[in-house]
Enzyme design. Sequence first.
Site, PDB file in Angstrom:
ATOM      1  N   HIS A   1      52.472  53.789  43.126  1.00 54.13           N
ATOM      2  CA  HIS A   1      53.045  54.402  41.930  1.00 54.13           C
ATOM      3  C   HIS A   1      52.024  54.481  40.807  1.00 54.13           C
ATOM      4  O   HIS A   1      51.026  53.761  40.796  1.00 54.13           O
ATOM      5  CB  HIS A   1      54.261  53.603  41.443  1.00 54.13           C
ATOM      6  CG  HIS A   1      53.930  52.181  41.105  1.00 54.13           C
ATOM      7  ND1 HIS A   1      53.930  51.183  42.043  1.00 54.13           N
ATOM      8  CD2 HIS A   1      53.572  51.585  39.928  1.00 54.13           C
ATOM      9  CE1 HIS A   1      53.590  50.041  41.470  1.00 54.13           C
ATOM     10  NE2 HIS A   1      53.362  50.250  40.195  1.00 54.13           N
TER      11      HIS A   1
ATOM     12  N   TYR B   1      44.559  46.017  40.375  1.00 56.73           N
ATOM     13  CA  TYR B   1      44.394  46.494  39.008  1.00 56.73           C
ATOM     14  C   TYR B   1      43.076  45.961  38.458  1.00 56.73           C
ATOM     15  O   TYR B   1      42.549  44.934  38.929  1.00 56.73           O
ATOM     16  CB  TYR B   1      45.557  46.026  38.130  1.00 56.73           C
ATOM     17  CG  TYR B   1      46.855  46.754  38.391  1.00 56.73           C
ATOM     18  CD1 TYR B   1      47.271  47.777  37.548  1.00 56.73           C
ATOM     19  CD2 TYR B   1      47.660  46.424  39.478  1.00 56.73           C
ATOM     20  CE1 TYR B   1      48.471  48.453  37.777  1.00 56.73           C
ATOM     21  CE2 TYR B   1      48.852  47.086  39.719  1.00 56.73           C
ATOM     22  CZ  TYR B   1      49.253  48.098  38.867  1.00 56.73           C
ATOM     23  OH  TYR B   1      50.429  48.758  39.098  1.00 56.73           O
TER      24      TYR B   1
ATOM     25  N   ARG C   1      54.450  46.299  46.715  1.00 52.71           N
ATOM     26  CA  ARG C   1      55.033  47.329  45.873  1.00 52.71           C
ATOM     27  C   ARG C   1      54.704  48.698  46.455  1.00 52.71           C
ATOM     28  O   ARG C   1      53.629  48.928  47.002  1.00 52.71           O
ATOM     29  CB  ARG C   1      54.481  47.255  44.451  1.00 52.71           C
ATOM     30  CG  ARG C   1      54.925  46.031  43.680  1.00 52.71           C
ATOM     31  CD  ARG C   1      55.343  46.426  42.283  1.00 52.71           C
ATOM     32  NE  ARG C   1      56.404  47.417  42.306  1.00 52.71           N
ATOM     33  CZ  ARG C   1      56.702  48.223  41.277  1.00 52.71           C
ATOM     34  NH1 ARG C   1      55.996  48.145  40.160  1.00 52.71           N
ATOM     35  NH2 ARG C   1      57.687  49.087  41.367  1.00 52.71           N
TER      36      ARG C   1
ATOM     37  N   TYR D   1      50.457  48.020  47.151  1.00 48.85           N
ATOM     38  CA  TYR D   1      49.672  46.802  46.937  1.00 48.85           C
ATOM     39  C   TYR D   1      50.599  45.592  46.896  1.00 48.85           C
ATOM     40  O   TYR D   1      51.791  45.702  46.580  1.00 48.85           O
ATOM     41  CB  TYR D   1      48.884  46.889  45.626  1.00 48.85           C
ATOM     42  CG  TYR D   1      49.730  46.978  44.384  1.00 48.85           C
ATOM     43  CD1 TYR D   1      50.175  45.825  43.731  1.00 48.85           C
ATOM     44  CD2 TYR D   1      50.096  48.207  43.846  1.00 48.85           C
ATOM     45  CE1 TYR D   1      50.951  45.902  42.588  1.00 48.85           C
ATOM     46  CE2 TYR D   1      50.868  48.297  42.713  1.00 48.85           C
ATOM     47  CZ  TYR D   1      51.296  47.139  42.089  1.00 48.85           C
ATOM     48  OH  TYR D   1      52.073  47.213  40.969  1.00 48.85           O
TER      49      TYR D   1
ATOM     50  N   HIS E   1      52.021  54.145  36.542  1.00 44.22           N
ATOM     51  CA  HIS E   1      52.791  53.690  35.388  1.00 44.22           C
ATOM     52  C   HIS E   1      52.609  54.656  34.219  1.00 44.22           C
ATOM     53  O   HIS E   1      51.497  55.145  33.974  1.00 44.22           O
ATOM     54  CB  HIS E   1      52.302  52.314  34.914  1.00 44.22           C
ATOM     55  CG  HIS E   1      52.605  51.188  35.844  1.00 44.22           C
ATOM     56  ND1 HIS E   1      53.761  50.454  35.776  1.00 44.22           N
ATOM     57  CD2 HIS E   1      51.877  50.659  36.867  1.00 44.22           C
ATOM     58  CE1 HIS E   1      53.738  49.499  36.700  1.00 44.22           C
ATOM     59  NE2 HIS E   1      52.605  49.614  37.376  1.00 44.22           N
TER      60      HIS E   1
END
Length: 662
Positions: free
Chosen positions: A586, A528, A583, A562, A588
């Site tokens: 995806h 991120y 994870r 990730y 969000h």
Amino acid sequence: MRNFVYTSHPSRIVFGTGTVSQVREEVERLGCSRVLLLSTPSVAKAAARVRDVLGDVIVAEFDGATMHTPVEVTERALDVLREHSADCLVAVGGGSTTGLAKALALRTDLPQLILPTTYAGSEVTPVLGETQDGRKTTVASPAILPETVVYDVEFTLGLPVGLSVTSAVNAMAHAVEALYAPQANPVIDAMALDVIALSARALPTLVAEPSDTAARADLLRAAWLAGTCLGSVGMGLHHKLCHTLGGAFDLAHAATHTVILPHAMAYNAPAARDAMSRIAGALGVPDAPSGMFDLITSLGGPTSLRELGMAEADLPQAARLAVATPYPNPRELTPTGIESLLRDAWQSRRPTVPAAPTPAPRTPGPAAPAAHVASDVERLTAQVVESFADAPDPRGRQLLSDLVRHLHHFVTSNDVTESEWEQAIDFLTRTGQISTSTRQEFVLLSDTLGVSSIVDLLTHSRTPQTTPSAVLGPFYTDGPPETAQGGDISQGVAGTPLWADILITDTDGRPVPDAVTDVWQANKDGFYDVQLPELDGPVLRGRLRTDAQGRLRFWTTLPAEYPIPDDGPVGQLLEAVERHPYRAPHLHFMISAAGHQRLITQLFVKGGHYIDSDTVFGVKEGLIVDFTRQVGPTPDGRAVDGEWRSLQFTFRIARLADGPAH
């Protein structure tokens, strides 16, 4: 790894105070206009309130609902229904009225709307128990499940304390047996433990102050969750015994559940130790069966079959009936064992706390504390809980009290040593020290232990018609860049281009304009923006608004799997138990619109890595979608060399009136 299957039953739930005012609207929502109102004389006042709200859509009434749902009563009500050509059933009352509505629906397939006045929970189950010729039988069918349940806390305020206690313990029995049912699963486990903890906390408050609305609300929520447990997994010995005693000997339903529960728990305890340990933790006691008995006794509830009118001479026959038909149960059923259970229940004998085993090495498992130590622990726990008695915030007092009970139970049931306690303190200290405004290690800890997902399940997914919710995660930042329709939130970051075409509607399919939608994701390498200090400003996140048709369109890049940050205490924990930190890929979404409930969720890439083993347990079947491979022209004419992906999805969000009151 624990394999399981979970099936949700899509009843519509309207929860709050004063929700009776919505009943006519809910009937019309079902497409109905000719209501048969079902009730009993004991709920005449509540029925009158419903009558006033429904007005001229009521075409007939039947107030003869009877305990254990006798077939002959159903047939009389069926005659009334047919005579007046009713197209909807509205039932006000407890399990008897709900049972009659279900019996009629099974025979006619008419929709049902239930307004419970007790805590039985049967209103959210597809299960019906009927009695004919002194024998009670159970049938399950989707046609039995009520379409709508309106929970109005005000309807329970007049429920006498004694009946409140037995009705709530009846709900707790659903939760207890759900924990050791063959179909048990993590979703139902979480609900069941919440039922037990909520009820154990609220019942003493209610007995002390019957008009306490907060306690009544907790018990009504527990009833809803307990009924969901009952409708989702099979029940065992306790429910079989209670059906036998009620159908064959005409014992009061809720009172029988209350008397039998501690003894059925004691019978099954040797074969369901894990479930009993978790129940004890929820109750805040060292031993579950005796703790349940003590709770019922302290509330003034019934503890003896004799006081319910059961003859001692009938105990052998009851035992034979209870084992006549095989059914799943953790422990083998024998006539002798069941008769012994019934005699204990007839005599109001307190279940015995198992004696401490002979001292042995700490591995493979901890030894139980000696009886005198357990007694000292109970006193200490009570002292700590009592220290919160004057806390001005009732909710804070409840949370702290329950936290202490659970922590003390964990320490005693695992015989935690001083060195283990020191390790735990060091772990929590390091977790706090590494946390910053951009790295929430405590959120990671909550995520990886499944706590975040449980809170999400209990808090956000209240209406089955909405898109499933998901955890917020530790990388959300408030105030992302405003992004216009068709804009690119990646801002040129490398990755496979992704075109998203999103529609946002309410639960009836109506578009929701001007819905503020925050989107954020990791880059192709799994990072991120807040993890990359070399970046100048936010990327791969944006705030968009739907147009008049409820649509929003934007470019971004295909998300990748990730690892959560694993260079701190949480990562060390995962490594120690040989769990991966990854994870599933995806996007969000956080969707907010005036007059609607906020939705926090994620969309997962179908076929992506770690879909079946997401480290924060965030993947839900309804959120796994195709990110379709494309080549050639793009929807907005953007030039793309090579492959790009497209995402089309419709989010359904609830109007504020659709969900439970908060």
